[in-house]
Enzyme design. Structure first.
Site, PDB file in Angstrom:
ATOM      1  CD  GLU A  84      45.879  21.754  72.456  1.00  0.00           C
ATOM      2  OE1 GLU A  84      45.872  21.014  73.090  1.00  0.00           O
ATOM      3  OE2 GLU A  84      45.804  22.853  73.425  1.00  0.00           O
ATOM      4  CB  CYS A  85      43.214  26.291  67.632  1.00  0.00           C
ATOM      5  SG  CYS A  85      41.438  27.471  67.459  1.00  0.00           S
ATOM      6  N   GLY A  86      44.940  27.757  66.641  1.00  0.00           N
ATOM      7  CA  GLY A  86      45.824  29.140  67.010  1.00  0.00           C
ATOM      8  C   GLY A  86      47.246  27.642  66.462  1.00  0.00           C
TER       9      GLY A  86
END
Length: 443
Positions: free
Chosen positions: A322-324
């Site tokens: 997720e994301c990072g």
């Protein structure tokens, strides 16, 4: 048995409700009470501040990412074990993802708990009366137990505010003077959370200020109501799997409810992409969001871990990034100053923080036959050739978003922060299901 339980809210953001919440959590903990913090909305930063102040995990109560029944069960399970439950609201009291929907007021009604207003009284005197009357009477199903005035200039200023509140039937519970020492420095995704000593010091100072000018005993008295009924957690799955979760300074945006849901599925081992040399043995790996940009050089220099992650994904291991976490799996990470660092390289596209704007909001999508919900919040953008998304991503109001959800082998990656705790579907099951569907579609 009655217990004190309440939601701290405000007419608008910037009123100081986070500092008031932290002060109350720390003060009540100092009294020897078991205090349980909660946060309205999808925020995964304020929850970390709450944990420092209260000394225990803070849980999100979100009426978009979970349904009302899931929110009530989560609250009841945690609040039942506490002496006092404190919920911090989000934005203004009636501000939701669609008008009032999902707002702090909606959460208070869903839980049947009173609210305490925090009002920024700077440059206000008797004009606070119609403001308070409006918030106290706009929705008769929301019980306003009292008001705390913030940024008050003097004792005489508070006396004027006190009379105005009493005139409209809202009980004044005290006041807080403006204090430049009671600040938590901002940065691009919210309040500073990594320096726990600094946060701890602010909590102590804020608690002293609250104790001086706010009637805590009266606040606890007017917010007392029936203790929630105990709710048992679901029984763990009979089929246990090995789960590896990244958790360090670069990857730490994690919803506690998601972790508890994973614990129902198997045994969790935490690891650090910054300092560990390899992945633990795992059937499923979770790479949450965080601040990889602040640790890009260390992440890029850990060649053994990069290779271990790349080999796991390439061999068909199940992973959610997720994301990072997605940024880490890409080809490179470019910082604002133009410095670029190689990352895992499992995906061909990279990420840049140059000339990137803020992207945020609730998100939902269909993965196979399952609707998933969550939140997006970042100041970066993908660059390079992106693969086709396996689902159309929509906003809370069903408008199409440019956010993609990418699947390669059995690795699912997106800027989307998924929420699967409190009644959501197992992400392990979803990844297995959507991987099978995609595999069949390519035959």
């Amino acid at each position: 048995m009655n217990k004190s339980q309440f939601l701290i809210t405000a007419p608008h953001s910037g009123s100081g409700k986070t500092l008031v919440t932290l002060a109350l959590l720390r003060h009540l903990k100092g009294r020897g009470l078991k205090v349980q913090p909660f946060k309205c909305g999808p925020d995964y930063l304020d929850t970390k501040l709450h944990e420092v102040a209260a000394g225990c995990s803070c849980y999100n109560l979100d009426l978009f990412m979970a349904d009302a029944d899931g929110v009530r069960k989560r609250y009841a399970h945690q609040a039942f074990q506490a002496d006092v439950s404190v919920v911090e609201g989000v934005m203004g009291m009636f501000d939701g993802y669609d008008r009032h929907l999902g707002s702090s007021a909606e959460v208070a009604k869903t839980l049947n708990i009173p609210v305490v207003l925090v009002v920024n009284a700077k440059a206000m005197a008797h004009s606070v009366a119609p403001l308070l009357k409006g918030f106290a009477t706009y929705d008769s199903d929301v019980q306003v137990a009292g008001v705390i005035f913030n940024f008050v200039g003097s004792t005489s200023h508070y006396q004027m505010l006190k009379m105005a509140a009493e005139e409209v039937g809202v009980e004044p519970l005290g006041w807080i003077a403006k204090n430049d020492e009671l600040r938590l420095e901002s940065r691009h995704l919210g309040l500073q959370t990594e320096d726990s000593e600094m946060v701890d010091e602010v909590c102590n100072k804020a608690a002293s200020s609250i104790f001086t000018n706010v009637n805590i005993d009266r606040l606890l008295e007017v917010t007392a109501s029936s203790k929630p009924t105990f709710v048992e957690q679901p029984a763990p799955s009979s089929t246990k799997i090995r789960i590896a979760v990244a958790r360090d300074a670069a990857f730490n945006f994690i919803y506690p409810a998601n972790i508890e849901a994973l614990e129902q599925q198997g045994t969790i081992t935490y690891f650090s992409p910054i300092s560990d040399s390899h992945l633990p043995e795992a059937d499923f790996v979770y790479l949450p969001g965080g601040y990889p940009e602040f640790h890009a050089e260390q992440l890029s220099a850990n060649h053994a871990m990069l290779e271990s992650i790349r080999n796991y994904c390439s061999s068909g291991g199940a992973m959610l990034a997720e994301c990072g976490g997605m940024i880490y799996l890409g080809s490179h990470l470019t910082l604002k100053d133009g410095t670029s660092y190689p990352m895992v390289g499992f995906f061909d596209f990279g990420t840049t923080f140059r000339d990137a704007k803020c992207t945020l909001g609730y998100r939902k999508a269909m993965l196979g036959s399952v609707e998933v919900r969550g939140h997006e919040f970042h100041y970066s953008r993908s660059e390079g050739e992106l693969p086709a998304s396996v689902a159309e991503v929509l906003s809370a109001t069903c408008n199409p978003c440019s956010t993609g959800i990418y699947l390669k082998n059995r690795t699912l990656a997106s800027y989307f922060h998924f929420f699967w705790g409190d009644g959501g579907h197992s992400m392990v099951e979803i990844i297995n299901r959507i991987s099978m569907i995609e595999s069949l579609g390519k035959r």
